[in-house]
Design a protein around this motif. Structure first.
Motif, PDB file in Angstrom:
ATOM      1  N   GLY A   1      -6.872   8.345  -1.759  1.00  0.00           N
ATOM      2  CA  GLY A   1      -5.583   8.637  -1.145  1.00  0.00           C
ATOM      3  C   GLY A   1      -4.530   9.000  -2.161  1.00  0.00           C
ATOM      4  N   ARG A   2      -4.526   8.302  -3.286  1.00  0.00           N
ATOM      5  CA  ARG A   2      -3.565   8.607  -4.348  1.00  0.00           C
ATOM      6  C   ARG A   2      -3.784  10.012  -4.904  1.00  0.00           C
ATOM      7  NH1 ARG A   2      -2.521   3.279  -7.704  1.00  0.00           N
ATOM      8  NH2 ARG A   2      -3.528   1.659  -6.470  1.00  0.00           N
ATOM      9  N   VAL A   3      -5.067  10.342  -5.128  1.00  0.00           N
ATOM     10  CA  VAL A   3      -5.389  11.648  -5.704  1.00  0.00           C
ATOM     11  C   VAL A   3      -4.981  12.770  -4.747  1.00  0.00           C
ATOM     12  CG1 VAL A   3      -7.278  13.156  -6.439  1.00  0.00           C
ATOM     13  CG2 VAL A   3      -7.220  10.765  -7.180  1.00  0.00           C
TER      14      VAL A   3
ATOM     15  N   VAL B   1       1.606  11.075   3.441  1.00  0.00           N
ATOM     16  CA  VAL B   1       2.599  11.527   2.464  1.00  0.00           C
ATOM     17  C   VAL B   1       3.880  11.871   3.213  1.00  0.00           C
ATOM     18  CG1 VAL B   1       3.146  13.210   0.674  1.00  0.00           C
ATOM     19  CG2 VAL B   1       0.780  12.474   1.002  1.00  0.00           C
ATOM     20  N   ASP B   2       4.942  11.164   2.918  1.00  0.00           N
ATOM     21  CA  ASP B   2       6.230  11.403   3.570  1.00  0.00           C
ATOM     22  C   ASP B   2       7.242  11.854   2.535  1.00  0.00           C
ATOM     23  OD1 ASP B   2       8.019  11.576   5.619  1.00  0.00           O
ATOM     24  OD2 ASP B   2       8.127   9.429   6.034  1.00  0.00           O
ATOM     25  N   GLY B   3       7.987  12.909   2.837  1.00  0.00           N
ATOM     26  CA  GLY B   3       9.023  13.390   1.936  1.00  0.00           C
ATOM     27  C   GLY B   3       8.667  14.647   1.174  1.00  0.00           C
ATOM     28  N   CYS B   4       7.537  15.272   1.504  1.00  0.00           N
ATOM     29  CA  CYS B   4       7.196  16.526   0.837  1.00  0.00           C
ATOM     30  C   CYS B   4       8.145  17.623   1.310  1.00  0.00           C
ATOM     31  CB  CYS B   4       5.748  16.922   1.154  1.00  0.00           C
ATOM     32  SG  CYS B   4       5.228  18.445   0.338  1.00  0.00           S
ATOM     33  N   PRO B   5       8.736  18.380   0.391  1.00  0.00           N
ATOM     34  CA  PRO B   5       9.654  19.442   0.792  1.00  0.00           C
ATOM     35  C   PRO B   5       8.969  20.454   1.717  1.00  0.00           C
ATOM     36  CG  PRO B   5       9.834  19.026  -1.555  1.00  0.00           C
ATOM     37  CD  PRO B   5       8.648  18.253  -1.076  1.00  0.00           C
ATOM     38  N   PRO B   6       9.680  20.961   2.711  1.00  0.00           N
ATOM     39  CA  PRO B   6       9.100  21.976   3.594  1.00  0.00           C
ATOM     40  C   PRO B   6       8.954  23.312   2.883  1.00  0.00           C
ATOM     41  CG  PRO B   6      11.419  21.643   4.117  1.00  0.00           C
ATOM     42  CD  PRO B   6      11.063  20.609   3.092  1.00  0.00           C
ATOM     43  N   GLY B   7       7.977  24.096   3.319  1.00  0.00           N
ATOM     44  CA  GLY B   7       7.810  25.444   2.785  1.00  0.00           C
ATOM     45  C   GLY B   7       6.844  25.557   1.639  1.00  0.00           C
ATOM     46  N   LEU B   8       6.178  24.453   1.254  1.00  0.00           N
ATOM     47  CA  LEU B   8       5.174  24.522   0.195  1.00  0.00           C
ATOM     48  C   LEU B   8       3.866  25.025   0.793  1.00  0.00           C
ATOM     49  CD1 LEU B   8       4.240  23.791  -2.735  1.00  0.00           C
ATOM     50  CD2 LEU B   8       3.574  21.546  -1.813  1.00  0.00           C
ATOM     51  N   GLN B   9       3.308  26.062   0.220  1.00  0.00           N
ATOM     52  CA  GLN B   9       2.032  26.571   0.709  1.00  0.00           C
ATOM     53  C   GLN B   9       0.946  25.553   0.377  1.00  0.00           C
ATOM     54  OE1 GLN B   9       1.121  30.495  -0.700  1.00  0.00           O
ATOM     55  NE2 GLN B   9      -0.394  30.867   0.898  1.00  0.00           N
TER      56      GLN B   9
ATOM     57  N   SER C   1       0.811  -1.213   0.000  1.00  0.00           N
ATOM     58  CA  SER C   1       0.000   0.000   0.000  1.00  0.00           C
ATOM     59  C   SER C   1       0.846   1.266   0.000  1.00  0.00           C
ATOM     60  CB  SER C   1      -0.935   0.000   1.214  1.00  0.00           C
ATOM     61  OG  SER C   1      -1.888  -1.028   1.106  1.00  0.00           O
ATOM     62  N   SER C   2       2.156   1.127  -0.235  1.00  0.00           N
ATOM     63  CA  SER C   2       3.057   2.283  -0.282  1.00  0.00           C
ATOM     64  C   SER C   2       3.663   2.407  -1.672  1.00  0.00           C
ATOM     65  CB  SER C   2       4.168   2.151   0.760  1.00  0.00           C
ATOM     66  OG  SER C   2       3.640   2.142   2.066  1.00  0.00           O
ATOM     67  N   PHE C   3       3.949   3.639  -2.072  1.00  0.00           N
ATOM     68  CA  PHE C   3       4.470   3.908  -3.417  1.00  0.00           C
ATOM     69  C   PHE C   3       5.476   5.045  -3.332  1.00  0.00           C
ATOM     70  CE2 PHE C   3       4.362   5.978  -7.592  1.00  0.00           C
ATOM     71  CZ  PHE C   3       4.508   4.894  -8.445  1.00  0.00           C
TER      72      PHE C   3
ATOM     73  N   PHE D   1       9.572  10.599  -2.244  1.00  0.00           N
ATOM     74  CA  PHE D   1       8.215  11.122  -2.041  1.00  0.00           C
ATOM     75  C   PHE D   1       7.327   9.899  -1.898  1.00  0.00           C
ATOM     76  CE2 PHE D   1       4.151  13.067  -3.039  1.00  0.00           C
ATOM     77  CZ  PHE D   1       4.249  14.328  -2.458  1.00  0.00           C
ATOM     78  N   ARG D   2       7.107   9.462  -0.675  1.00  0.00           N
ATOM     79  CA  ARG D   2       6.496   8.161  -0.412  1.00  0.00           C
ATOM     80  C   ARG D   2       5.081   8.326   0.131  1.00  0.00           C
ATOM     81  NH1 ARG D   2       8.258   3.127  -0.486  1.00  0.00           N
ATOM     82  NH2 ARG D   2       7.467   1.543   0.946  1.00  0.00           N
TER      83      ARG D   2
END
Length: 399
Positions: free
Chosen positions: A131-133, A25-33, A2-4, A8-9
């Protein structure tokens, strides 16, 4: 699983008739509005009950962000998102307790886990794609803001009615379409086809099928523009291989082709080869794009385009002969609410799943470039970086 993804996981959770579905969602860069409204756009395009062409199940699919943001910005920590299931009718699936529904995952899930969800398709349901969307909408926002990457998908066929090129000489005109098509063009009609003439044909075919209590399949084209060159990880994680895995992991998918696909097998190499040329921006590019923007498993900077095939929805209103799990013959007619054709609702799913692939590969390439930038590379031999040594002729020596 169930992980991809690697850097950006995403990990999705939930079944079609449980309390809710969601994603980490793990690995999203910090500072994105980022707020719920940024994610809601694609979830609203995916939601059921949009028109007569889709299932009447009435889910608003309102998303809530539970973690990973503060004051409207990502923190770099795991982002948790969830959507509640509100319009549930598990009783619609009472017969499925004893009957494996034709072409569903009931039997295979039971074989794998020795038990299965008693209502709906469980994890095999298209409801899992919420969840994917949601995760892909986050990736899309970063890709657009940081690199101006645009992703647009549209319906290219329904049943035997198709606007997709079948001969190699038809591709140049098709390239004109994929370079200019926008989401506004796609969303101008309920079928989500940018060609009004074909959109009406597709609509009539879907309505005809629905009137027969049946279902029909179709194909989607996805276009990814402004992708930097260098994305993709040979040999086993080629970019087209990752896109294919992503698309074929979606419910009801049965086929994938990129670039000229099967049509490219019908012509000689001198026709199919994409010759290089120096473009106005000072970078190399190709005069044609039969490769679909990927060569050797790595993006070449040209527009990426591919096509995905979706089978007819397995749940239909017509009675079908089948048997129970113990082998007793019987007849099964679905009571649930289902799409006569999934392709119009699959458009945002294909877009966001594509965004997950590009996002992950982009982060991998950026990390490689950052690591390489710390090395002293003044003495690298010229041939290794695409240059000829001094005093070397470019003419072939026949001696």
């Amino acid at each position: 699983m169930s992980s991809f993804g690697k850097l950006f996981r995403v990990t999705t959770f939930g079944e079609s008739h449980c309390k809710g579905v969601g994603v980490i969602v793990d690995g999203c860069p910090p500072g994105l509005q980022l707020t719920e409204s940024d994610v809601q756009v694609q979830l609203t395009r995916r939601r059921p009950g949009q028109s007569k062409l889709t299932t009447p199940r009435d889910e608003k699919d309102k998303v809530t962000i539970y973690s990973g943001t503060e004051l409207g910005y990502t923190l770099g920590t795991p982002i948790g998102l969830m959507v509640s299931n509100n319009d549930q009718r598990p009783n619609d699936y009472s017969n499925a307790i004893v009957y494996p529904r034709p072409s569903h995952a009931d039997y295979t899930y039971l074989e794998k886990y020795s038990l299965k969800a008693t209502s709906g398709g469980g994890r095999a349901s298209a409801r899992e794609t919420i969840g994917r969307v949601a995760a892909g909408a986050i990736a899309e926002k970063y890709l657009k803001e940081a690199f101006n990457i645009e992703i647009v998908s549209f319906v290219s066929s329904v049943g035997d009615i198709s606007m997709y090129p079948t001969k190699i000489e038809e591709y140049p005109k098709f390239w004109e379409l994929i370079e200019k098509v926008s989401r506004d063009d796609v969303d101008s009609n309920e079928v989500r086809c940018p060609d009004p003439e074909y959109a009406e044909k597709f609509r009539n075919k879907i309505l005809e099928t629905r009137g027969q209590h049946d279902s029909i399949g179709g194909t989607l084209v996805c276009v990814i523009r402004n992708v930097p060159s260098g994305l993709g990880e040979p040999c086993f994680d080629k970019l087209e291989a990752q896109l294919a895995q992503a698309m074929l992991s979606l419910p009801a998918t049965k086929g994938f082709e990129i670039g000229s696909g099967f049509a490219g097998t019908t012509v000689n190499g001198h026709i199919h080869n994409d010759a290089f040329v120096m473009k106005e921006n000072g970078k190399l590019g190709t005069t044609t794009n039969y490769s679909g923007g990927i060569q050797g498993g790595i993006s070449n900077g040209e527009t990426i385009y591919f096509r995905v095939a979706f089978k007819p929805v397995a749940t239909i209103g017509q009675a079908q002969k089948t048997c129970t799990y113990d082998g007793t013959e019987g007849e099964l007619a679905a009571k649930g609410r289902h799409d006569p054709c999934v392709v119009s609702r699959a458009v945002p799913i294909v877009e966001t799943m594509s965004a997950l692939v590009i996002m992950d590969n982009l982060l991998i390439q950026l990390s490689r470039q950052a690591a390489s930038s710390y090395l002293k590379k003044d003495n690298i031999p010229a041939p290794l970086v695409g240059k000829l040594p001094e005093n070397t002729s470019t003419e072939e020596n026949d001696s």
